[in-house]
Structures are given as C-alpha cells and as structure tokens.
Design an enzyme around this catalytic site. Sequence first.
Site, PDB file in Angstrom:
ATOM      1  N   ARG A  51      91.021  -6.247  67.030  1.00  0.00           N
ATOM      2  CA  ARG A  51      89.818  -6.703  67.728  1.00  0.00           C
ATOM      3  C   ARG A  51      89.504  -5.853  68.948  1.00  0.00           C
ATOM      4  NH1 ARG A  51      90.931 -10.414  70.711  1.00  0.00           N
ATOM      5  NH2 ARG A  51      91.777 -11.965  69.271  1.00  0.00           N
ATOM      6  N   TYR A 107      61.794  -8.905  70.338  1.00  0.00           N
ATOM      7  CA  TYR A 107      62.494  -9.454  69.179  1.00  0.00           C
ATOM      8  C   TYR A 107      62.616 -10.967  69.331  1.00  0.00           C
ATOM      9  CZ  TYR A 107      65.751  -9.767  65.327  1.00  0.00           C
ATOM     10  OH  TYR A 107      66.351 -10.087  64.137  1.00  0.00           O
ATOM     11  N   ASP A 176      65.912  -1.906  74.658  1.00  0.00           N
ATOM     12  CA  ASP A 176      66.175  -2.044  73.224  1.00  0.00           C
ATOM     13  C   ASP A 176      65.550  -0.838  72.525  1.00  0.00           C
ATOM     14  OD1 ASP A 176      65.976  -2.656  70.460  1.00  0.00           O
ATOM     15  OD2 ASP A 176      66.096  -4.803  70.862  1.00  0.00           O
ATOM     16  N   LYS A 201      68.720  -1.153  61.402  1.00  0.00           N
ATOM     17  CA  LYS A 201      67.384  -0.684  61.030  1.00  0.00           C
ATOM     18  C   LYS A 201      67.423   0.822  60.777  1.00  0.00           C
ATOM     19  CE  LYS A 201      66.399  -4.978  62.082  1.00  0.00           C
ATOM     20  NZ  LYS A 201      65.876  -5.403  63.382  1.00  0.00           N
TER      21      LYS A 201
HETATM   22  C1  LIG Z   1      66.494  -6.337  64.219  1.00  0.00           C
HETATM   23  C2  LIG Z   1      66.351  -6.228  65.678  1.00  0.00           C
HETATM   24  C3  LIG Z   1      67.317  -6.763  66.520  1.00  0.00           C
HETATM   25  C4  LIG Z   1      68.507  -7.549  65.997  1.00  0.00           C
HETATM   26  O1  LIG Z   1      69.380  -6.750  65.286  1.00  0.00           O
HETATM   27  P1  LIG Z   1      70.391  -7.333  64.169  1.00  0.00           P
HETATM   28  O2  LIG Z   1      71.161  -6.137  63.754  1.00  0.00           O
HETATM   29  O3  LIG Z   1      69.521  -7.914  63.091  1.00  0.00           O
HETATM   30  O4  LIG Z   1      71.210  -8.371  64.842  1.00  0.00           O
HETATM   31  C5  LIG Z   1      67.154  -6.586  67.881  1.00  0.00           C
HETATM   32  N1  LIG Z   1      66.102  -5.938  68.395  1.00  0.00           N
HETATM   33  C6  LIG Z   1      65.136  -5.429  67.616  1.00  0.00           C
HETATM   34  C7  LIG Z   1      63.996  -4.709  68.241  1.00  0.00           C
HETATM   35  C8  LIG Z   1      65.232  -5.554  66.235  1.00  0.00           C
HETATM   36  O5  LIG Z   1      64.258  -5.056  65.463  1.00  0.00           O
END
Ligand SMILES: *Cc1c(COP(=O)(O)O)cnc(C)c1O
Length: 382
Positions: A51, A107, A176, A201
């Site tokens: 971990r 998000y 982000d 993504k």
């Molecule tokens: C998808 C997304 C997240 C969350 O990510 P996960 O891998 O699904 O937990 C956070 N911020 C943005 C802008 C996203 O598109």
Amino acid sequence: MTEPMTGDGTRAVRAGLPPSDPYAPPLPGPVFAAHYHLPGDPAEAPYTYGRDGNPTWTALERAIAELEDPGGAAQAVAFASGMAAISAVLLSQVRQGDIVVLPSDGYNLLIPLRERLEGYGAKVRTVATGSREQFEALEGAAMVWLETPSNPGLAVCDIRALTEAAHRQGALVAVDNTLATPLGQRPLSLGADFAVASGTKALTGHGDILLGYAVCRDRERADTVRHWRKIVGAIPGPMEAWLAHRSLATLQLRVDRQASTALTVAQALKQHPEVAGLRHPGLPDDPAHALAIRQMRRFGCVISFTLPDQAYAERFLAALRIIGEATSFGGVRSTAERRGRWDGAYRDAVPDGFVRLSVGAEDPEDLVADVLHALAAARAQE
Ligand SMILES: *Cc1c(COP(=O)(O)O)cnc(C)c1O
C-alpha cells in the site's frame, strides 16, 4: 536523466523508462507484491508494503512528472482513479475554517465533495469557470480549485492570472488537467501548486482502466498527498499502473490526431442550424479560443453542443453508427452522450439536448459522415 529530451513525442515514448541496461526490457513488467523482503530497519527501504509503494507506480509516477513538469523536480502520486486523486488533494490540504473556491461547472462529483468539505468545517464558494466572479471569490481563500477546460461545458479560465491573484491571498491552487492532458497544458509552469487529473480519460486513452494522479513541485506537500493515499488506501493496481505507462508512449500520437479530428468534426457541425452552443477551444470563433491559444498547447478531443430538445438528441445518438453512446471521454474510440440523462446535478447543469462528443482516433472523414448522417436522421424523424 542527462540525455537531451526535447519534443513532446520523444518525451512521451521515453518518459519514466529505466536506463537501457543490456538485456533488460525497455518497460519492465508489472510488479505484483503485497509485501517485499524487508530485513531490519525499514526506515531507508524503498519498498516495504504494497500500500506504501510499488516499483511499477514509481516508474509511472516518474513518467507523469516528466510530462507535467519537463526538466523540473515535480513529484507525482498515482491513484486508483481521478476522484481518488482529487479527494486526496482537497481533503489532505484543507483545514477546518478554510475558505475553498470550487468551480460551479466542473466535474459533477465536486458537488458531493463540497458537502464533505463543509461537513469538515470548511467554507466553500462556487464560481463559474472563466467568470469575473472567479477572481472576486479568491478573497481570504486557502485553496482554489480550477478545472479548465471544464467538463462538460468547455469553459476556459486563465490559470496564470488566477494563480497570481490566489497566491496574493496565500491560497494554494490546484488545476484539474484531465481534459487537456499534460501535452495540452502544463498547470505547474503556469504557476499552479498542483496538477491533478483523471488518467482514465485521454491520458491512457483506451477506455480500459481507471487511474488518477496528483503532481506537485513541493516535496513536503507531495508527501502529505502520498500519506493521504496510504491512509485511505486509494492505490492503483500494478496492472493498471503498467497499462497506463504503456499507453503514455502513444500519448502525443493520440492527442494530436484526436485534437485535429475534433476540430474537423466541430467545423462540420457548425454548418447545421439545429446545432446550438457549439463549443471546442480549438474553434477560432469559440469564446475561449484567445485564452486557450495562450495557455494550451493542444485543445483536446471533446466537443459540446446542444440539439433542439431531448428527443432530438436521443434520435441523433441512436442514429450514430461509428460513434458509440457512452459516458467518459478521451479514448481512441469516439463516444457521445446526452449529458442530462444522468440523475441529479448533471440534469440541472446542462440543457436537455446537450451532447458531449469525444473524438477518437478513427478517420476524420468517417466521423464527419457519421455525425452528418445522424443529424439528418434526427431531423427526418421530427
Ligand atoms: C472523469 C473526470 C474525473 C474523475 O475521474 P475518475 O477517473 O472517473 O475518477 C475528474 N475530473 C474530470 C474533469 C473528469 O473528466
């Protein structure tokens, strides 16, 4: 690393690789270990328990740090998902009584996260990305969260200007960077304290893993985020970390191709009167284009637009033959969805006919034909 590393493509294919030792694999395979042989005092041991650390994460974290902060000293911390990374940064840095500024159009899980922060005694302000109020909300803030371009509205805000203003208030700034990827935008070089992203993504781009990361130049701050990961256990699996690292080799190929095709598809959509509110930061007449050109190096693969109503959007999505109906974005296979089909906050945040389209790596002419065919089909059934 002493070797000269210049272009994004070179950096992407080599990021985080070990030295080229004879007969060693270029990218070592995933290490599956719950614990490591650990004689004596563990204080200096690089790996102790599964971990706390894993050599496969270490290689991926080096790679992500090289991409987010080329030539810099940033540290990356990999997580099980984007939300694990976002929660770790917010919950490890924010204290009781702190003022936190979040985007109102970011998000959707920032909304329950806001409730959690308030439950812990923070005061949260939400403001629209790119608005004047984003600057006004900074007064007295301890933590500022930016999401640019925002998902799904594709609003853009000025990272450098907001960071300078936030730092004058003594606030930390996190960006982000999911939509842009590190090849599209480098928040740390624009002054931000953290770049945080979902690797689910475009970063990994194959739609087959969940992953997240946080990157930070301050070693002690990075340690607090890493410690949070240990406490909550939001660790990536070794296989996911390895697949992510493997995917980085094609990052530049994918984001270049997907961004250029996204622009082609957006331009084709623009010709159609039933398509309203078309947004893509790469479109020369997009409201965010001037700012996007200044702070972004590539404009991403997401397009958003609004069709006349829910039924129209549903007919459009059903008529698509190549582009799949699915959530998420950034993958090599194009996807689209009516964002308002989700419960709760999504439903109120966008019009009923709002469509988010993620452009993949298929041939541009095939995608344009698919979209035009589906628009014609949706119109014919009116
Ligand atoms: C998808 C997304 C997240 C969350 O990510 P996960 O891998 O699904 O937990 C956070 N911020 C943005 C802008 C996203 O598109």
